[in-house]
Write a protein that holds these residues in place. Sequence first.
Motif, PDB file in Angstrom:
ATOM      1  N   CYS A 137      10.805   4.755  -3.802  1.00  0.00           N
ATOM      2  CA  CYS A 137       9.484   4.410  -3.256  1.00  0.00           C
ATOM      3  C   CYS A 137       9.532   3.066  -2.535  1.00  0.00           C
ATOM      4  CB  CYS A 137       8.438   4.380  -4.368  1.00  0.00           C
ATOM      5  SG  CYS A 137       8.089   6.012  -5.062  1.00  0.00           S
ATOM      6  N   GLY A 138      10.270   2.097  -3.085  1.00  0.00           N
ATOM      7  CA  GLY A 138      10.415   0.799  -2.434  1.00  0.00           C
ATOM      8  C   GLY A 138      11.176   0.900  -1.122  1.00  0.00           C
ATOM      9  N   ALA A 139      12.235   1.707  -1.101  1.00  0.00           N
ATOM     10  CA  ALA A 139      13.005   1.884   0.134  1.00  0.00           C
ATOM     11  C   ALA A 139      12.144   2.535   1.212  1.00  0.00           C
ATOM     12  CB  ALA A 139      14.246   2.724  -0.143  1.00  0.00           C
ATOM     13  N   PHE A 140      11.392   3.552   0.827  1.00  0.00           N
ATOM     14  CA  PHE A 140      10.514   4.219   1.787  1.00  0.00           C
ATOM     15  C   PHE A 140       9.444   3.264   2.309  1.00  0.00           C
ATOM     16  CE2 PHE A 140       6.565   6.661   2.530  1.00  0.00           C
ATOM     17  CZ  PHE A 140       6.974   7.370   3.654  1.00  0.00           C
ATOM     18  N   ALA A 141       8.829   2.501   1.403  1.00  0.00           N
ATOM     19  CA  ALA A 141       7.781   1.554   1.801  1.00  0.00           C
ATOM     20  C   ALA A 141       8.351   0.488   2.741  1.00  0.00           C
ATOM     21  CB  ALA A 141       7.163   0.900   0.569  1.00  0.00           C
ATOM     22  N   GLY A 142       9.556   0.016   2.461  1.00  0.00           N
ATOM     23  CA  GLY A 142      10.197  -0.971   3.326  1.00  0.00           C
ATOM     24  C   GLY A 142      10.465  -0.420   4.720  1.00  0.00           C
ATOM     25  N   MET A 143      10.903   0.828   4.788  1.00  0.00           N
ATOM     26  CA  MET A 143      11.157   1.438   6.100  1.00  0.00           C
ATOM     27  C   MET A 143       9.872   1.587   6.906  1.00  0.00           C
ATOM     28  SD  MET A 143      14.141   4.268   5.528  1.00  0.00           S
ATOM     29  CE  MET A 143      13.462   5.031   4.073  1.00  0.00           C
ATOM     30  N   VAL A 144       8.819   2.034   6.259  1.00  0.00           N
ATOM     31  CA  VAL A 144       7.534   2.206   6.951  1.00  0.00           C
ATOM     32  C   VAL A 144       7.010   0.861   7.441  1.00  0.00           C
ATOM     33  CG1 VAL A 144       5.114   2.864   6.636  1.00  0.00           C
ATOM     34  CG2 VAL A 144       6.920   4.336   5.748  1.00  0.00           C
ATOM     35  N   ALA A 145       7.040  -0.148   6.576  1.00  0.00           N
ATOM     36  CA  ALA A 145       6.531  -1.469   6.950  1.00  0.00           C
ATOM     37  C   ALA A 145       7.376  -2.087   8.065  1.00  0.00           C
ATOM     38  CB  ALA A 145       6.507  -2.384   5.732  1.00  0.00           C
ATOM     39  N   ALA A 146       8.691  -1.946   7.986  1.00  0.00           N
ATOM     40  CA  ALA A 146       9.564  -2.502   9.021  1.00  0.00           C
ATOM     41  C   ALA A 146       9.327  -1.801  10.364  1.00  0.00           C
ATOM     42  CB  ALA A 146      11.029  -2.368   8.608  1.00  0.00           C
ATOM     43  N   THR A 192      12.952   6.359 -13.970  1.00  0.00           N
ATOM     44  CA  THR A 192      11.962   5.334 -13.615  1.00  0.00           C
ATOM     45  C   THR A 192      12.529   4.379 -12.574  1.00  0.00           C
ATOM     46  OG1 THR A 192      10.953   5.468 -15.793  1.00  0.00           O
ATOM     47  CG2 THR A 192      10.519   3.468 -14.528  1.00  0.00           C
ATOM     48  N   TRP A 193      13.776   3.945 -12.783  1.00  0.00           N
ATOM     49  CA  TRP A 193      14.426   3.038 -11.828  1.00  0.00           C
ATOM     50  C   TRP A 193      14.585   3.712 -10.465  1.00  0.00           C
ATOM     51  CZ3 TRP A 193      18.876   3.343  -8.951  1.00  0.00           C
ATOM     52  CH2 TRP A 193      19.234   2.172  -8.285  1.00  0.00           C
ATOM     53  N   ALA A 194      15.095   4.965 -10.459  1.00  0.00           N
ATOM     54  CA  ALA A 194      15.313   5.688  -9.198  1.00  0.00           C
ATOM     55  C   ALA A 194      13.994   5.922  -8.466  1.00  0.00           C
ATOM     56  CB  ALA A 194      16.016   7.012  -9.469  1.00  0.00           C
ATOM     57  N   HIS A 195      12.941   6.204  -9.215  1.00  0.00           N
ATOM     58  CA  HIS A 195      11.622   6.426  -8.623  1.00  0.00           C
ATOM     59  C   HIS A 195      11.140   5.160  -7.915  1.00  0.00           C
ATOM     60  CE1 HIS A 195       7.112   6.950  -8.985  1.00  0.00           C
ATOM     61  NE2 HIS A 195       7.476   7.981  -8.259  1.00  0.00           N
ATOM     62  N   GLY A 196      11.210   4.019  -8.607  1.00  0.00           N
ATOM     63  CA  GLY A 196      10.807   2.746  -7.997  1.00  0.00           C
ATOM     64  C   GLY A 196      11.685   2.377  -6.810  1.00  0.00           C
ATOM     65  N   VAL A 241       0.847  -1.206   0.000  1.00  0.00           N
ATOM     66  CA  VAL A 241       0.000   0.000   0.000  1.00  0.00           C
ATOM     67  C   VAL A 241       0.877   1.249   0.000  1.00  0.00           C
ATOM     68  CG1 VAL A 241      -1.621   1.344   1.399  1.00  0.00           C
ATOM     69  CG2 VAL A 241      -2.010  -1.097   1.048  1.00  0.00           C
ATOM     70  N   THR A 242       1.899   1.272   0.834  1.00  0.00           N
ATOM     71  CA  THR A 242       2.793   2.431   0.903  1.00  0.00           C
ATOM     72  C   THR A 242       3.545   2.620  -0.410  1.00  0.00           C
ATOM     73  OG1 THR A 242       3.055   2.060   3.276  1.00  0.00           O
ATOM     74  CG2 THR A 242       4.657   3.499   2.224  1.00  0.00           C
ATOM     75  N   TYR A 243       4.012   1.519  -1.004  1.00  0.00           N
ATOM     76  CA  TYR A 243       4.748   1.587  -2.265  1.00  0.00           C
ATOM     77  C   TYR A 243       3.880   2.174  -3.375  1.00  0.00           C
ATOM     78  CZ  TYR A 243       7.232  -0.006  -6.436  1.00  0.00           C
ATOM     79  OH  TYR A 243       7.879  -0.070  -7.643  1.00  0.00           O
ATOM     80  N   GLU A 244       2.678   1.650  -3.519  1.00  0.00           N
ATOM     81  CA  GLU A 244       1.795   2.137  -4.582  1.00  0.00           C
ATOM     82  C   GLU A 244       1.395   3.594  -4.362  1.00  0.00           C
ATOM     83  OE1 GLU A 244       1.141   0.774  -7.438  1.00  0.00           O
ATOM     84  OE2 GLU A 244       2.197  -1.081  -6.957  1.00  0.00           O
ATOM     85  N   GLN A 245       1.099   3.948  -3.112  1.00  0.00           N
ATOM     86  CA  GLN A 245       0.714   5.335  -2.827  1.00  0.00           C
ATOM     87  C   GLN A 245       1.885   6.292  -3.074  1.00  0.00           C
ATOM     88  OE1 GLN A 245      -2.294   6.808  -1.899  1.00  0.00           O
ATOM     89  NE2 GLN A 245      -3.060   4.817  -2.561  1.00  0.00           N
ATOM     90  N   SER A 246       3.080   5.885  -2.658  1.00  0.00           N
ATOM     91  CA  SER A 246       4.230   6.779  -2.853  1.00  0.00           C
ATOM     92  C   SER A 246       4.585   6.896  -4.336  1.00  0.00           C
ATOM     93  CB  SER A 246       5.431   6.322  -2.021  1.00  0.00           C
ATOM     94  OG  SER A 246       5.873   5.053  -2.424  1.00  0.00           O
ATOM     95  N   LYS A 247       4.399   5.828  -5.115  1.00  0.00           N
ATOM     96  CA  LYS A 247       4.653   5.923  -6.559  1.00  0.00           C
ATOM     97  C   LYS A 247       3.704   6.916  -7.222  1.00  0.00           C
ATOM     98  CE  LYS A 247       5.946   2.881  -9.372  1.00  0.00           C
ATOM     99  NZ  LYS A 247       6.135   1.761 -10.267  1.00  0.00           N
TER     100      LYS A 247
END
Length: 106
Positions: free
Chosen positions: A61-70, A54-58, A31-37
């Motif tokens: 967003c993935g790093a941020f989503a991982g931090m929030v979920a962790a 595109t790569w840097a954006h993904g 959810v965080t990954y999709e919303q941040s994208k």
Amino acid sequence: RAQWSQPPRAWFRGYVPTLMRDVPFSAIYWVTYEQSKQRVKLPADWVPNPGLRTWAHGFCCGAFAGMVAALATTPTDVIKTVRQHHVEAGMSPSYREIFRYLVQSP
């Protein structure tokens, strides 16, 4: 080979605590990954190459989503790890006992 010396029920002893960590982690992550994208845009002047942008954006967003979920699921992971440690030592504490243990000795 150690699992063959234990009853089949023991093979799934950590199953529920693991699911209590992994299912919320995955839900929060995606959810965080999709919303941040959708909400975060990298300006073209920061990364001029469209493929790299595109790569840097993904990646960001993935790093941020991982931090929030962790951050959200670490307490559950601590409980799971304490339970596994106690079970390996031959004890089988309840979740209430584990919570009490964590509150008394953080």
